[in-house]
Write a protein that holds these residues in place. Structure first.
Motif, mmCIF file in Angstrom:
data_model
loop_
_atom_site.group_PDB
_atom_site.id
_atom_site.type_symbol
_atom_site.label_atom_id
_atom_site.label_comp_id
_atom_site.label_asym_id
_atom_site.label_seq_id
_atom_site.Cartn_x
_atom_site.Cartn_y
_atom_site.Cartn_z
ATOM 1 N N THR A 1 0.830 -1.206 0.000
ATOM 2 C CA THR A 1 0.000 0.000 0.000
ATOM 3 C C THR A 1 0.866 1.259 0.000
ATOM 4 N N SER A 2 1.958 1.236 0.752
ATOM 5 C CA SER A 2 2.848 2.403 0.813
ATOM 6 C C SER A 2 3.486 2.683 -0.542
ATOM 7 N N ILE A 3 3.934 1.631 -1.234
ATOM 8 C CA ILE A 3 4.536 1.813 -2.564
ATOM 9 C C ILE A 3 3.528 2.439 -3.525
ATOM 10 N N CYS A 4 2.287 1.950 -3.489
ATOM 11 C CA CYS A 4 1.248 2.483 -4.377
ATOM 12 C C CYS A 4 0.948 3.945 -4.060
ATOM 13 N N LEU A 5 0.852 4.271 -2.772
ATOM 14 C CA LEU A 5 0.546 5.651 -2.388
ATOM 15 C C LEU A 5 1.698 6.596 -2.718
ATOM 16 N N LEU A 6 2.942 6.129 -2.578
ATOM 17 C CA LEU A 6 4.094 6.960 -2.944
ATOM 18 C C LEU A 6 4.109 7.244 -4.437
ATOM 19 N N ASN A 7 3.720 6.246 -5.241
ATOM 20 C CA ASN A 7 3.626 6.466 -6.684
ATOM 21 C C ASN A 7 2.521 7.447 -7.020
ATOM 22 N N LEU A 8 1.379 7.314 -6.347
ATOM 23 C CA LEU A 8 0.278 8.249 -6.592
ATOM 24 C C LEU A 8 0.676 9.672 -6.203
ATOM 25 N N ALA A 9 1.521 9.793 -5.180
ATOM 26 C CA ALA A 9 1.986 11.115 -4.768
ATOM 27 C C ALA A 9 3.016 11.697 -5.733
ATOM 28 N N GLY A 10 3.610 10.835 -6.570
ATOM 29 C CA GLY A 10 4.585 11.328 -7.548
ATOM 30 C C GLY A 10 5.996 11.434 -7.028
ATOM 31 N N LEU A 11 6.297 10.779 -5.908
ATOM 32 C CA LEU A 11 7.663 10.803 -5.382
ATOM 33 C C LEU A 11 8.583 9.970 -6.274
ATOM 34 N N PRO A 12 9.864 10.338 -6.385
ATOM 35 C CA PRO A 12 10.760 9.670 -7.345
ATOM 36 C C PRO A 12 11.196 8.269 -6.949
ATOM 37 N N VAL A 13 10.858 7.799 -5.763
ATOM 38 C CA VAL A 13 11.190 6.435 -5.372
ATOM 39 C C VAL A 13 9.936 5.777 -4.815
ATOM 40 N N PRO A 14 9.351 4.792 -5.552
ATOM 41 C CA PRO A 14 9.711 4.318 -6.889
ATOM 42 C C PRO A 14 9.347 5.326 -7.972
ATOM 43 N N PRO A 15 9.922 5.190 -9.181
ATOM 44 C CA PRO A 15 9.883 6.309 -10.135
ATOM 45 C C PRO A 15 8.668 6.385 -11.050
ATOM 46 N N ALA A 16 7.794 5.382 -11.077
ATOM 47 C CA ALA A 16 6.739 5.354 -12.093
ATOM 48 C C ALA A 16 5.831 6.575 -12.026
ATOM 49 N N GLY A 17 5.299 6.878 -10.839
ATOM 50 C CA GLY A 17 4.412 8.034 -10.696
ATOM 51 C C GLY A 17 5.120 9.338 -10.971
ATOM 52 N N PHE A 18 6.377 9.441 -10.597
ATOM 53 C CA PHE A 18 7.172 10.643 -10.853
ATOM 54 C C PHE A 18 7.333 10.853 -12.354
ATOM 55 N N LEU A 19 7.682 9.788 -13.088
ATOM 56 C CA LEU A 19 7.862 9.896 -14.538
ATOM 57 C C LEU A 19 6.551 10.241 -15.244
ATOM 58 N N ALA A 20 5.450 9.683 -14.731
ATOM 59 C CA ALA A 20 4.155 9.989 -15.347
ATOM 60 C C ALA A 20 3.854 11.474 -15.257
ATOM 61 N N LYS A 21 4.128 12.096 -14.121
ATOM 62 C CA LYS A 21 3.883 13.527 -13.981
ATOM 63 C C LYS A 21 4.858 14.338 -14.817
ATOM 64 N N ILE A 22 6.119 13.880 -14.919
ATOM 65 C CA ILE A 22 7.101 14.585 -15.756
ATOM 66 C C ILE A 22 6.636 14.605 -17.211
ATOM 67 N N PHE A 23 6.178 13.467 -17.710
ATOM 68 C CA PHE A 23 5.730 13.397 -19.101
ATOM 69 C C PHE A 23 4.530 14.293 -19.326
#
Length: 399
Positions: free
Chosen positions: A377-399
């Motif tokens: 759950t923490s990994i998913c929420l960090l991605n939704l927040a757009g934090l760079p670790v893990p990078p998927a959500g961060f890259l989505a916002k960059i694009f």
């Protein structure tokens, strides 16, 4: 190509959808004839969706129209079809730990869910106003039924009623816009309408064009829960069964984005200057309001509801860019958002099955009790927040 060959070609193009329709028929009657084998019901959906996903992966390429041009298989159709199939598989897997809420109506639940999924698939390939409207209404009706599937739960009934009222408003608004489009162009095909749409800017037609844009934007706003059309979303997300909420936040939203892209890019592309600023304003307000209101929530599901409102604002930026890169970024964001949202709702189901609660305060100490659920759950929420670790959500916002 004669009519028989054209018909066979059309059936071949919609083979993924046909596969899911067969699963709908099978799940509808299986419990009636084999009540002692109800545990097999989800497998029909899983197998059909896995097969549809495999077929979709082979359909990338140039646009191929079918059935006289009312349905087209292009890269958008294929991408949305793959996303929908994958979301359907995950949602069905999520329900295996939630079936005690609708054990007596298992066949009906999966049949309605599969109908909603196939409606999104047909919606993605619709290139005709009538086809698009029928597919959208099929999706809306299924979502209303799924939201209120826990018949003895007052919140579920309230969610279904609110979804019904918002859907009725969306339908009336969209149908009014479609009637104007047909009255001014005399066509239902997207290609023909796009060629004639410039006539709306001649003389007094510009007034009708702006009216059409306003009506369509309102309908899209309701479907995507864009501020200020979002009022139904938190209550529906909280009251609906959690697997249904997961589907509404991703599968249903994917259908809404298809409607937005088909209308704004394919039909009203020449009117880009007229709708760009309106959509930009809605996206900005959604990003700000969604995030700020989410801070005050005590329910995990309501927090994710406002989070979805904010993410819709982010995704709309790709549409406002009005470019191939913008559309590709939208697709990437939808995929990342979908995966992370599914993971977050899966964590909510695992947690609520043990505690019966979805309050955020009750998640305290989860790492000690259920480390896997807490980390996932923490990994998913960090991605939704757009934090760079893990990078998927961060890259989505960059694009």
């Amino acid at each position: 190509m004669n009519s028989l060959d054209a018909y066979k070609h059309g059936l071949e193009l919609i083979s993924p959808e046909i596969l899911v329709v067969l699963a709908i028929l099978l799940t509808s009657i299986w419990d009636l004839f084999f009540p002692k084998l109800k545990s097999f019901t989800p497998w029909f959906g899983l197998i059909s969706l896995a097969g549809a996903f495999a077929i979709f992966t082979q359909q990338f390429g140039s646009p191929r129209p079918a059935f006289g041009g009312i349905f087209t298989v292009d890269n958008l159709t294929v991408t949305i079809g793959m996303i929908t199939s994958f979301v359907g598989i995950i949602v069905i897997l999520m329900t295996t730990g939630y079936e005690h809420h609708f054990r007596k109506n298992r066949g009906e639940f999966y049949a309605i869910l599969l109908t909603a999924l196939v409606a999104v698939m047909f919606l993605a390939g619709s290139t005709d106003l009538i086809m698009l409207f029928v597919a959208l209404e099929t999706l809306s009706i299924c979502c209303v039924l799924l939201s209120g599937f826990q018949k003895r739960d007052a919140k579920s009934g309230e969610a279904s009623l609110k979804y019904l009222l918002s859907t009725a408003a969306t339908t009336a608004t969209l149908l009014y816009a479609l009637s104007f489009i047909y009255g001014l162009t005399g066509a239902t095909s997207f290609d023909v309408i796009a060629q004639k749409i410039q006539v709306l800017s001649v003389g007094g037609g510009s007034m009708f064009k702006m009216l059409i844009i306003a009506l369509i934007m309102s309908a899209i706003g309701f479907k995507l829960s864009v501020v200020p059309f979002h009022m139904w979303t938190p209550d529906v997300y909280e009251g609906a069964p959690t697997p249904v909420t997961a589907f509404l936040s991703i599968g249903s939203k994917a259908g809404g984005f298809v409607v937005a892209m088909r209308f704004l890019l394919d039909i009203l592309g020449t009117a880009y200057p007229d709708w760009m600023l309106i959509l930009a304003g809605l996206a900005i307000v959604s990003m700000i309001a969604g995030n700020l209101i989410a801070l005050a929530q005590t329910s995990f599901k309501r927090m994710l509801a406002y989070s979805s409102i904010a993410h819709v604002g982010y995704i709309l930026i790709g549409l406002i860019a009005f470019s191939t890169e913008g559309v590709q970024s939208m697709m990437f964001y939808i995929i990342v958002y979908g995966l992370m949202n599914l993971g977050a709702f899966a964590g909510a189901i695992l947690f609520s099955n043990e505690t019966g609660s979805d309050r955020i305060d009750d998640f305290a100490g989860l790492l000690r009790k259920r480390p896997f659920v807490a980390i996932m759950t923490s990994i998913c929420l960090l991605n939704l927040a757009g934090l760079p670790v893990p990078p998927a959500g961060f890259l989505a916002k960059i694009f």
